[in-house]
Motif scaffolding. Structure first.
Motif, PDB file in Angstrom:
ATOM      1  N   VAL B 171       0.904  -1.245  -0.162  1.00  0.00           N
ATOM      2  CA  VAL B 171      -0.083  -0.067  -0.089  1.00  0.00           C
ATOM      3  C   VAL B 171       0.770   1.263   0.206  1.00  0.00           C
ATOM      4  O   VAL B 171       0.484   2.171  -0.782  1.00  0.00           O
ATOM      5  CB  VAL B 171      -0.916  -0.007   1.317  1.00  0.00           C
ATOM      6  CG1 VAL B 171      -1.628   1.273   1.262  1.00  0.00           C
ATOM      7  CG2 VAL B 171      -1.777  -1.079   1.180  1.00  0.00           C
ATOM      8  N   PHE B 237      -4.395   3.937  10.299  1.00  0.00           N
ATOM      9  CA  PHE B 237      -4.333   3.939   8.857  1.00  0.00           C
ATOM     10  C   PHE B 237      -5.505   3.242   8.313  1.00  0.00           C
ATOM     11  O   PHE B 237      -6.209   3.839   7.224  1.00  0.00           O
ATOM     12  CB  PHE B 237      -3.153   3.003   8.473  1.00  0.00           C
ATOM     13  CG  PHE B 237      -2.571   2.979   7.031  1.00  0.00           C
ATOM     14  CD1 PHE B 237      -2.264   4.425   6.190  1.00  0.00           C
ATOM     15  CD2 PHE B 237      -2.366   2.130   6.168  1.00  0.00           C
ATOM     16  CE1 PHE B 237      -1.828   4.639   5.173  1.00  0.00           C
ATOM     17  CE2 PHE B 237      -1.901   1.999   5.117  1.00  0.00           C
ATOM     18  CZ  PHE B 237      -1.550   3.563   4.423  1.00  0.00           C
ATOM     19  N   ALA B 239      -8.470   3.150   9.498  1.00  0.00           N
ATOM     20  CA  ALA B 239      -9.658   4.092   9.481  1.00  0.00           C
ATOM     21  C   ALA B 239      -9.733   5.170   8.277  1.00  0.00           C
ATOM     22  O   ALA B 239     -10.794   5.441   7.702  1.00  0.00           O
ATOM     23  CB  ALA B 239      -9.702   4.901  10.710  1.00  0.00           C
ATOM     24  N   VAL B 240      -8.525   5.792   8.096  1.00  0.00           N
ATOM     25  CA  VAL B 240      -8.449   6.617   6.881  1.00  0.00           C
ATOM     26  C   VAL B 240      -8.674   6.275   5.656  1.00  0.00           C
ATOM     27  O   VAL B 240      -9.478   6.488   4.798  1.00  0.00           O
ATOM     28  CB  VAL B 240      -6.928   7.476   7.060  1.00  0.00           C
ATOM     29  CG1 VAL B 240      -7.098   8.749   5.889  1.00  0.00           C
ATOM     30  CG2 VAL B 240      -6.904   7.997   8.263  1.00  0.00           C
ATOM     31  N   GLU B 241      -8.159   4.831   5.408  1.00  0.00           N
ATOM     32  CA  GLU B 241      -8.157   4.173   4.034  1.00  0.00           C
ATOM     33  C   GLU B 241      -9.612   3.741   3.794  1.00  0.00           C
ATOM     34  O   GLU B 241     -10.170   3.933   2.733  1.00  0.00           O
ATOM     35  CB  GLU B 241      -7.491   2.871   3.925  1.00  0.00           C
ATOM     36  CG  GLU B 241      -5.807   3.366   3.956  1.00  0.00           C
ATOM     37  CD  GLU B 241      -5.210   4.103   2.860  1.00  0.00           C
ATOM     38  OE1 GLU B 241      -6.141   4.337   1.722  1.00  0.00           O
ATOM     39  OE2 GLU B 241      -4.170   4.011   2.379  1.00  0.00           O
ATOM     40  N   VAL B 242     -10.328   3.525   4.761  1.00  0.00           N
ATOM     41  CA  VAL B 242     -11.474   2.944   4.698  1.00  0.00           C
ATOM     42  C   VAL B 242     -12.705   4.202   4.320  1.00  0.00           C
ATOM     43  O   VAL B 242     -13.501   3.816   3.714  1.00  0.00           O
ATOM     44  CB  VAL B 242     -12.080   2.276   5.854  1.00  0.00           C
ATOM     45  CG1 VAL B 242     -13.806   1.932   6.087  1.00  0.00           C
ATOM     46  CG2 VAL B 242     -11.525   0.849   6.258  1.00  0.00           C
ATOM     47  N   THR B 243     -12.350   5.205   5.055  1.00  0.00           N
ATOM     48  CA  THR B 243     -13.420   6.422   4.742  1.00  0.00           C
ATOM     49  C   THR B 243     -12.830   7.229   3.564  1.00  0.00           C
ATOM     50  O   THR B 243     -13.686   8.147   3.192  1.00  0.00           O
ATOM     51  CB  THR B 243     -13.521   7.283   6.008  1.00  0.00           C
ATOM     52  OG1 THR B 243     -12.043   7.333   6.451  1.00  0.00           O
ATOM     53  CG2 THR B 243     -14.297   6.406   6.960  1.00  0.00           C
ATOM     54  N   SER B 244     -11.739   7.105   3.123  1.00  0.00           N
ATOM     55  CA  SER B 244     -11.262   7.760   2.042  1.00  0.00           C
ATOM     56  C   SER B 244     -12.157   7.917   0.690  1.00  0.00           C
ATOM     57  O   SER B 244     -12.252   8.849   0.074  1.00  0.00           O
ATOM     58  CB  SER B 244      -9.775   7.566   1.931  1.00  0.00           C
ATOM     59  OG  SER B 244      -9.434   8.181   0.801  1.00  0.00           O
ATOM     60  N   HIS B 278      -6.839  -0.024  -1.566  1.00  0.00           N
ATOM     61  CA  HIS B 278      -6.210  -0.057  -0.045  1.00  0.00           C
ATOM     62  C   HIS B 278      -7.008  -0.671   1.137  1.00  0.00           C
ATOM     63  O   HIS B 278      -6.239  -1.110   2.151  1.00  0.00           O
ATOM     64  CB  HIS B 278      -5.672   1.517   0.215  1.00  0.00           C
ATOM     65  CG  HIS B 278      -4.662   1.817  -0.880  1.00  0.00           C
ATOM     66  ND1 HIS B 278      -4.305   3.214  -0.817  1.00  0.00           N
ATOM     67  CD2 HIS B 278      -4.137   1.344  -1.858  1.00  0.00           C
ATOM     68  CE1 HIS B 278      -3.366   3.415  -1.673  1.00  0.00           C
ATOM     69  NE2 HIS B 278      -3.462   2.160  -2.407  1.00  0.00           N
ATOM     70  N   GLU B 279      -8.246  -0.144   1.123  1.00  0.00           N
ATOM     71  CA  GLU B 279      -9.179  -0.345   2.360  1.00  0.00           C
ATOM     72  C   GLU B 279      -9.268  -2.160   2.520  1.00  0.00           C
ATOM     73  O   GLU B 279      -8.964  -2.675   3.360  1.00  0.00           O
ATOM     74  CB  GLU B 279     -10.433   0.150   2.030  1.00  0.00           C
ATOM     75  CG  GLU B 279     -11.618  -0.391   2.921  1.00  0.00           C
ATOM     76  CD  GLU B 279     -12.899  -0.905   2.499  1.00  0.00           C
ATOM     77  OE1 GLU B 279     -13.374   0.004   1.593  1.00  0.00           O
ATOM     78  OE2 GLU B 279     -13.721  -1.733   2.806  1.00  0.00           O
ATOM     79  N   ARG B 283      -7.431  -3.975   5.514  1.00  0.00           N
ATOM     80  CA  ARG B 283      -8.347  -4.808   6.521  1.00  0.00           C
ATOM     81  C   ARG B 283      -7.967  -6.285   6.518  1.00  0.00           C
ATOM     82  O   ARG B 283      -7.966  -6.855   7.420  1.00  0.00           O
ATOM     83  CB  ARG B 283      -9.893  -4.379   6.079  1.00  0.00           C
ATOM     84  CG  ARG B 283     -10.736  -3.463   6.486  1.00  0.00           C
ATOM     85  CD  ARG B 283     -11.806  -3.085   5.756  1.00  0.00           C
ATOM     86  NE  ARG B 283     -12.672  -4.182   6.122  1.00  0.00           N
ATOM     87  CZ  ARG B 283     -13.733  -4.744   5.278  1.00  0.00           C
ATOM     88  NH1 ARG B 283     -13.794  -4.168   4.051  1.00  0.00           N
ATOM     89  NH2 ARG B 283     -14.279  -5.577   5.395  1.00  0.00           N
ATOM     90  N   ILE B 305      -8.228   3.477  15.575  1.00  0.00           N
ATOM     91  CA  ILE B 305      -9.636   3.724  14.799  1.00  0.00           C
ATOM     92  C   ILE B 305     -10.357   4.738  15.397  1.00  0.00           C
ATOM     93  O   ILE B 305     -10.697   5.812  14.805  1.00  0.00           O
ATOM     94  CB  ILE B 305     -10.420   2.227  14.525  1.00  0.00           C
ATOM     95  CG1 ILE B 305      -9.667   1.394  13.759  1.00  0.00           C
ATOM     96  CG2 ILE B 305     -11.457   2.942  13.871  1.00  0.00           C
ATOM     97  CD1 ILE B 305     -10.270   0.002  13.705  1.00  0.00           C
ATOM     98  N   THR B 308      -8.727   8.303  15.888  1.00  0.00           N
ATOM     99  CA  THR B 308      -8.863   8.843  14.282  1.00  0.00           C
ATOM    100  C   THR B 308     -10.071   9.541  14.365  1.00  0.00           C
ATOM    101  O   THR B 308     -10.177  10.854  14.040  1.00  0.00           O
ATOM    102  CB  THR B 308      -8.504   7.998  13.469  1.00  0.00           C
ATOM    103  OG1 THR B 308      -7.292   7.333  13.700  1.00  0.00           O
ATOM    104  CG2 THR B 308      -8.472   8.774  12.067  1.00  0.00           C
TER     105      THR B 308
END
Ligand code: FES
Ligand SMILES: [Fe+2]
Ligand SMILES: [Fe+2]
Lengths: 110, 335
Positions: B171, B237, B239-244, B278-279, B283, B305, B308
């Motif tokens: 990633v 990391f 949390a940000v990838e999942v919501t991005s 990335h998500e 995960r 998580i 953040t």
């Protein structure tokens, strides 16, 4: 890693969401269009809701009504119809439920 | 498009102090003294003074400052002070984050998509109401992170092994342009800033950034620089990838609507597609691999998580409060 006889490209299936394919990869769309991803892994949409066809854009996620904190109404009038950004390609009914979303969504990109 | 000017070619000047803690740090760096020992006392752990002091000390590990000896990165007095600032910050994060300790439930709230705007989301606000000046302010403030995008997360690599390491590095490789300089995400961000007529020099907007912005960046450095917080770094990391991805879609739409150029949209378009991948990888293999190797880290991952979310919520509240009252979210500007 390119596919080779000793090391075939791996495809990973999950319970929901996209198919993961080791890249680089070419995908032929349903109308014959050729798409290429050079990423180390490509996520190919299986839900047909993506707006970046054929790649997953997380549109497969379950959609929920956000809970609003009391007295914390956004300036939108409540009798206005709920604006949803409906994906164009969906042929499934909108799946929604009242599951609580975490109120801490982040807005950052990664 | 004008020739690309590397934002990190030079180090930024030291910022202006915001209280006794940041003043002592700046003074020590300016004079070369290694014994700043102001009492942290009851300084607000999320406040301007403590967050700026910490930000400056962390920045010694990235780009440093103009006229400041690089060796200060390892000055014992400064490291001791950093520790005394980190402790209340970490305690406040632990107090504010949920105590569930369960990764799946911490992630589950992020893996659904709200219909419409809940009134707390910056990306929804910008998509629906954002004007050019909002987007310029947002881009200026986020530049504190994005001009070093993915650097804080690289600290965790030597602390991982096996499946988690292989996935994390894959990633990060993508974040760093997959071998192509022009595709480094930090560079795509500089191109976005140029499109918005912002100054791209590294650290240029530090003085303009309120504590809530500094805290989101300090969080990554705190988690990245402590091996003991490797689980929290991975959780952050994720949390940000999942919501991005969905947030980036909204920001791309906002930029398009205000007529920003193609480079500005490209940064967020790339993140819609990249972060959907990335998500999945973070995960499945980074979190999955780390949990398989070190199951005791589960509550730390969940903490990362939640912490953040806590800081992003504070930042969103700050930005939206300013913009809804039609004033600037930047510090030191006539509102
Ligand atoms: S599988 Fe993710 S958008 Fe379709
Ligand atoms: Fe990413
Ligand atoms: Fe990125």
């Amino acid at each position: 890693m390119p596919s080779s006889p000793d090391r075939p490209a791996r495809v990973t299936l999950g319970a929901e969401g996209p198919i993961l394919v080791e890249g680089p990869v070419e995908v032929v769309g349903d109308d014959g269009t050729l798409y290429t991803s050079r990423r180390f892994t490509a996520a190919i949409c299986t839900c047909r809701r993506t707006r970046t066809y054929p790649w997953c854009d997380t549109s497969h996620r379950r959609r929920v009504k956000p809970e609003r904190a009391a007295g914390d109404e956004p300036e939108k009038k409540t009798d206005e119809p709920e604006k949803t950004d409906e994906p164009e390609k969906t042929d499934e009914p909108e799946k929604t439920d009242k599951t609580k979303t975490m109120d801490n969504k982040t807005d950052g990109a990664a | 498009m004008p020739a690309y000017r590397e934002p990190r070619r030079r180090s930024p000047p030291l910022p202006a102090p915001r209280g006794p803690l940041s003043d002592a740090v700046i003074d020590a760096l300016r004079t070369g003294a290694d014994h700043p020992a102001p009492a942290v006392g009851d300084a607000d752990p999320f406040g301007d003074d403590l967050q700026l002091a910490l930000y400056i000390l962390y920045e010694l590990h990235y780009q440093g400052f103009e006229g400041v000896d690089d060796e200060h990165e390892w000055s014992p007095g400064l490291l001791a002070l950093r520790r005394s600032l980190e402790e209340p910050f970490l305690a406040a994060l632990r107090a504010g984050a949920g105590t569930d300790g369960d990764v799946e439930s911490a992630l589950s709230g992020l893996l659904v998509e709200p219909i419409g705007d809940d009134g707390h989301s910056v990306s929804h606000f910008l998509q629906d109401h954002g004007e050019l000046w909002h987007l310029r302010e947002y881009a200026a403030l986020r530049s504190l992170y994005h001009l070093k995008e993915a650097d804080p997360h690289a600290w965790v690599i030597p602390r991982l092994y096996g499946r988690a390491k292989a996935a994390m590095v894959a990633v990060e490789f993508d974040e760093f342009g997959a071998g192509r300089e022009a595709d480094i995400h930090a560079r795509l961000y500089a191109d976005l800033m140029t499109d918005l007529s912002l100054e791209t020099a590294y650290g240029h907007y530090l003085d303009a950034a309120p504590a809530d912005v500094l805290a989101t960046v300090n969080l990554m450095s705190l988690f990245g620089l402590h091996r003991s917080l490797r689980g929290a770094l991975v959780g952050h990391f994720a949390a940000v990838e999942v919501t991005s991805s969905p947030g980036s879609r909204r920001l791309a739409a906002a930029l398009k609507r205000v007529g920003a150029g193609p480079a500005a949209q490209r940064f967020y378009d790339e993140h819609v597609e990249a972060d959907a991948v990335h998500e999945q990888v973070v995960r499945r293999d980074v979190i999955g691999g780390l949990l398989a190797d070190e199951p005791d880290l589960e509550s730390d991952i969940a903490f990362g998580i939640e912490a953040t979310g806590l800081l992003e919520d504070r930042l969103a509240a700050r930005l939206l409060a300013a913009w809804r009252s039609n004033s600037t979210a930047l510090r030191g500007q006539p509102g």
